[in-house]
Design a protein around this motif. Structure first.
Motif, PDB file in Angstrom:
ATOM      1  N   GLN A 214       0.829  -1.205   0.000  1.00 43.40           N
ATOM      2  CA  GLN A 214       0.000   0.000   0.000  1.00 43.40           C
ATOM      3  C   GLN A 214       0.860   1.250   0.000  1.00 43.40           C
ATOM      4  O   GLN A 214       0.349   2.350  -0.147  1.00 43.40           O
ATOM      5  N   GLY A 243      -7.277  -5.840  -2.517  1.00 44.30           N
ATOM      6  CA  GLY A 243      -7.609  -5.357  -1.178  1.00 44.30           C
ATOM      7  C   GLY A 243      -6.416  -5.447  -0.256  1.00 44.30           C
ATOM      8  O   GLY A 243      -5.680  -6.437  -0.240  1.00 44.30           O
ATOM      9  N   ARG A 358      -8.217  -2.305   8.850  1.00 45.27           N
ATOM     10  CA  ARG A 358      -9.319  -1.376   8.580  1.00 45.27           C
ATOM     11  C   ARG A 358     -10.024  -0.922   9.872  1.00 45.27           C
ATOM     12  O   ARG A 358     -10.578  -1.731  10.603  1.00 45.27           O
ATOM     13  N   ASP A 483      -3.780   2.245  -6.231  1.00 45.91           N
ATOM     14  CA  ASP A 483      -5.122   1.686  -6.077  1.00 45.91           C
ATOM     15  C   ASP A 483      -4.946   0.238  -5.626  1.00 45.91           C
ATOM     16  O   ASP A 483      -4.404  -0.591  -6.352  1.00 45.91           O
ATOM     17  N   GLN A 486      -9.553  -0.327  -3.809  1.00 46.38           N
ATOM     18  CA  GLN A 486     -10.598   0.547  -3.275  1.00 46.38           C
ATOM     19  C   GLN A 486     -11.186   1.473  -4.328  1.00 46.38           C
ATOM     20  O   GLN A 486     -12.189   2.137  -4.085  1.00 46.38           O
ATOM     21  N   SER A 488      -9.411   4.066  -5.954  1.00 43.78           N
ATOM     22  CA  SER A 488      -8.889   5.437  -5.891  1.00 43.78           C
ATOM     23  C   SER A 488      -8.462   5.952  -7.260  1.00 43.78           C
ATOM     24  O   SER A 488      -8.543   7.161  -7.517  1.00 43.78           O
ATOM     25  N   SER A 526      -7.837   6.264   5.251  1.00 40.77           N
ATOM     26  CA  SER A 526      -8.863   6.836   4.357  1.00 40.77           C
ATOM     27  C   SER A 526      -8.434   8.191   3.810  1.00 40.77           C
ATOM     28  O   SER A 526      -9.220   9.139   3.737  1.00 40.77           O
ATOM     29  N   GLN A 670     -17.752   0.529  -1.109  1.00 37.96           N
ATOM     30  CA  GLN A 670     -16.908   0.529   0.086  1.00 37.96           C
ATOM     31  C   GLN A 670     -17.739   0.180   1.324  1.00 37.96           C
ATOM     32  O   GLN A 670     -17.308  -0.594   2.174  1.00 37.96           O
ATOM     33  N   GLY A 733     -13.053   4.913   3.230  1.00 43.58           N
ATOM     34  CA  GLY A 733     -12.679   3.514   3.065  1.00 43.58           C
ATOM     35  C   GLY A 733     -12.796   2.683   4.328  1.00 43.58           C
ATOM     36  O   GLY A 733     -13.082   1.485   4.262  1.00 43.58           O
ATOM     37  N   GLU A 734     -12.553   3.281   5.472  1.00 42.36           N
ATOM     38  CA  GLU A 734     -12.561   2.504   6.713  1.00 42.36           C
ATOM     39  C   GLU A 734     -13.868   2.622   7.488  1.00 42.36           C
ATOM     40  O   GLU A 734     -14.172   1.805   8.343  1.00 42.36           O
TER      41      GLU A 734
END
Length: 775
Positions: A214, A243, A358, A483, A486, A488, A526, A670, A733-734
């Motif tokens: 990430q 993910g 998360r 990405d 999610q 983005s 997020s 999401q 996102g979270e």
């Protein structure tokens, strides 16, 4: 292109994801799909015992196996450590003198095939001196407990203590004081594909590392320190990722080990973990024991709150203290509480280590807070919605700990979610289902979380972007934010397209490659929509300004008289008079250069540094550490079988403050995914340990929710238009996983009258509680 009701052309529309075709046709390349010429395959040998000294590692038989090209142990790796916070990191990529959990990495092999690499690992002989182990966080604090790390007395990894207001005075004034203990367990991320890496050196000694990360730029920086190589010789590229959920924030042993094997063999090396390997060795959601104490007035106003959190950090440091601090901070975040005290402690045990997941500790503490809010309402004879509305933080509030809410839709979320659910405040919704043994009940829970990252960790809260407008009017957007599933890429492209005035069809995005994209933090907290979105919007605005200058010259009118939309630069008072973005982008340096098709390029860049957040005061802990906050409320309806204890979620209504939904369909996706993940945390998911080893190593035993377990989910988007967000947007996102377990726990209580204070709420626990209650 039609303008939507908000006046935007692209923002606010549910456009198709940019990676949709690759994913649905199977052309997206994940780490297991990547191949390089002459590539070798790697595998790692892991500890079979939870705690012991390594007396000897004999690799002779493994090295003699045909097809084996390299075998390395801890003695072949530089004296360095893995971990999110380098200063606190204490795990070596391969163990040197001691193993601390079942699954700890000891040695690695590169061979012509994966089967040969794994067979070679089985031929490595390790001589251990077994040591006593500790698996329980409370036991680890006992004076006689074995030490996981000799330099950490009582196995304490870290502590946090914060006090705001006069807590003793608050409790002294309280009409009633409520105290309860809640427990949560270890949960695995279970990403679509397992973790892996592929490393390849070029002729100049530079290495390219494809990774399931990430944080491409942060990983490059940490790899530089671990391998003692300059960042200019390291290129990190993100493959397709199904993910991350926080699990791909921190570097794993596979990253440096893969590079070292490639360096040693002079050939590309790929390592991909099996699912059982990942479940025994990857970081998990931190298990917590939470003691929550709240003092209230007779009229329901909260006066004081104290929380004690004991976090099981597992065998090594990663983000335990930050997650515990984040969890503790939420006792003053959602509701107005003038006096709060936070005591948190993270301890080592001989189990797989914890990491970011998360919600970052928020689902655990929200389970405790929102369960207790229901208990308070019932004891005071108040409606559960009434109590929450009475104490809810609102726009303009500043909490006792310093958090500022410049936008806040919490009360609207409470009202809309309960209205949609048919909630009747002050009344039990419990009812029997037909003539059978099943009962139904309804529960609610609120939430708060960051909607734009935070000021802490890895150099602050910033992001950067490059924009390039080609002579055909198409646009390249380069961002360091990857990405990871999610969506983005699509959201950032929408922001750029809206700001410049082109269609989504004109957009191309390049992300997650440190060789071509600007440096940035990655995916966490997020922050992609808010922080990266602001960076993209600023760069796009600069590109648009250059296009307007050119349009002004070409049309012979002032720049301020022009507008850009749908790929055209037109006179606002006469839209029929225009030049295209392509014509402006292809404008040559001078007239005689028009024979050459390439115009002077339109390029722009930006670096957005969060201007809102401020670091917490070192002494007091007071500060506004996030640029914006998201709020939400969920109502869950469940069915409980009195004969088996089985809980079935019938429906979830989720109302969330999203600022502005850049892509409503993506936001809903999401929420739906997060709620299903929350259902798993609430009812079925848990790491089962046997003498420190993970016993449920396969998904068939781990009990992830499936589509058959997914209830009807209704999402309600509450748009509050944050003044600092790009087009008013916040990151979400979270958010949706945070209140789900709490809402389900409250619904189970509503249906049965038994309060379960330990997750997951298994059928066995419900049945035992019903029997104890006599129901």
């Amino acid at each position: 292109m039609k303008e939507n009701v908000t006046g935007y052309h692209v923002v606010g529309k549910s456009v198709t994801r940019l990676d949709a075709v690759e994913k649905v046709t199977g052309h997206g390349e994940y780490i297991p799909d990547l191949h390089r010429p002459n590539m070798l395959h790697g595998a790692m040998l892991r500890s079979p015992i939870p705690h012991g000294r390594i007396l000897d590692v004999d690799t002779a038989r493994a090295k003699r196996l045909p097809g084996v090209k390299a075998v390395i142990t801890g003695r072949d790796i530089p004296d360095t450590f893995l971990g999110f916070q380098i200063a606190q990191a204490n795990k070596r990529p391969l163990c040197l003198d001691k193993v601390r959990y079942v699954g700890d990495e000891i040695a690695a092999v590169a061979a012509e095939s994966e089967e040969t690499a794994r067979e070679a690992c089985s031929l490595i002989r390790v001589q251990f001196e077994p040591l006593p182990a500790v698996f329980d966080p409370e036991s680890s604090l006992e004076p006689e407990a074995p030490l996981v790390h000799e330099d950490k007395p009582r196995n304490i990894s870290g502590e946090v203590h914060k006090v705001f207001g006069d807590v003793e005075e608050g409790f002294a004034r309280a009409f009633r004081v409520f105290e309860s203990t809640f427990r949560t367990t270890g949960v695995a991320h279970c990403c679509m594909e397992t973790r892996g890496a592929l490393a390849e050196f070029d002729m100049q000694g530079r290495v390219t590392l494809w990774s399931t990360t990430q944080f491409p730029h942060v990983l490059r920086d940490i790899m530089s320190r671990v391998l003692d190589m300059p960042v200019g010789k390291i290129r990190v590229r993100k493959a397709f990722i199904g993910g991350g959920f926080g699990s791909r924030q921190s570097m794993d042993s596979v990253d440096p080990v893969c590079v070292l094997l490639a360096q040693k063999t002079g050939r590309p090396v790929r390592i991909v973990k099996t699912r059982p390997e990942e479940l025994v060795s990857d970081r998990i959601r931190y298990p917590m024991i939470i003691k929550l104490k709240t003092g209230v007035k007779e009229t329901g106003e909260l006066l004081a709150r104290k929380v004690e959190i004991l976090t099981d950090g597992g065998a090594y440091n990663d983000q335990g203290l930050a997650v515990t601090t984040s969890a503790g901070s939420k006792i003053t975040g959602l509701y107005r509480v003038p006096n709060v005290e936070i005591d948190g402690m993270v301890v080592f045990t001989n189990k797989v280590w914890g990491g970011a997941f998360r919600g970052y500790g928020n689902p655990q503490i929200t389970f405790a807070i929102e369960s207790q809010m229901d208990e308070i309402a019932e004891e005071l004879g108040m409606g559960k919605l009434e109590l929450r509305l009475l104490n809810a933080n609102r726009q303009g509030d500043v909490t006792v700990a310093g958090a500022r809410y410049v936008s806040c839709g919490f009360t609207e979320c409470l009202e809309k979610s309960t209205a949609a659910a048919g909630w009747k405040d002050g009344e039990k919704t419990k009812h029997e289902v037909g003539k059978g043994p099943k009962l139904r009940g309804m529960g609610m829970a609120g939430m708060i979380h960051t909607g734009g990252g935070g000021i802490s960790a890895h150099g602050g809260n910033f992001s950067s972007a490059f924009i390039k407008v080609e002579e055909d009017g198409s646009v390249d957007l380069l961002t360091g934010v990857p990405d990871v599933g999610q969506g983005s890429d699509t959201v950032l492209a929408q922001i750029a397209a809206e700001e410049i005035g082109v269609s989504m069809e004109a957009m191309r995005i390049h992300a997650g490659d440190t060789a071509i994209t600007p440096s940035t933090q990655g995916v966490r907290g997020s922050r992609e929509t808010f922080v990266a979105g602001n960076a993209v919007r600023i760069a796009a605005r600069k590109a648009k300004d250059e296009l307007l200058k050119r349009g002004s010259s070409m049309l012979g009118v002032g720049k301020e008289e022009l507008e850009v939309a749908d790929g055209r630069i037109y006179v606002r008072s006469n839209p029929g008079r225009y030049v295209t973005v392509a014509q402006a982008a292809a404008l040559p340096m001078f007239d005689r250069a028009s024979a050459f098709p390439m115009g002077v390029p339109v390029v722009a860049s930006s670096c957005y540094v969060d201007p809102v957040s401020k670091p917490s005061d070192r002494e007091t802990g007071y500060g506004n550490i996030c640029p914006t906050w998201v709020f939400g409320a969920q109502v869950a309806e469940v069915e409980v079988d009195r004969e088996t204890g089985q809980v079935t979620v019938i429906r979830v209504i989720a109302a969330h403050d999203v600022g502005k939904a850049i892509n409503p369909c993506a936001v809903e996706g999401q929420f739906e995914g997060a709620i299903v993940q929350g259902i798993g945390m609430a009812l079925s998911e848990r790491i089962i340990w046997q003498d420190g080893a993970v016993a449920n190593r396969y998904l068939g035993d781990y009990k992830l929710p499936t589509t058959m377990d997914t209830p009807g989910i209704e999402t309600i988007l509450v748009e509050t238009n944050d003044p600092y967000g790009p087009f008013g947007a916040k990151g979400v996102g979270e958010a949706a996983i945070v209140p789900t377990a709490a809402a389900i726990a409250n619904a189970v209580y509503d249906a049965t009258g038994v309060r379960i204070r330990e997750l997951p709420i298994t059928a066995e626990k419900v049945l035992a509680a019903l029997k104890q209650k006599g129901g």
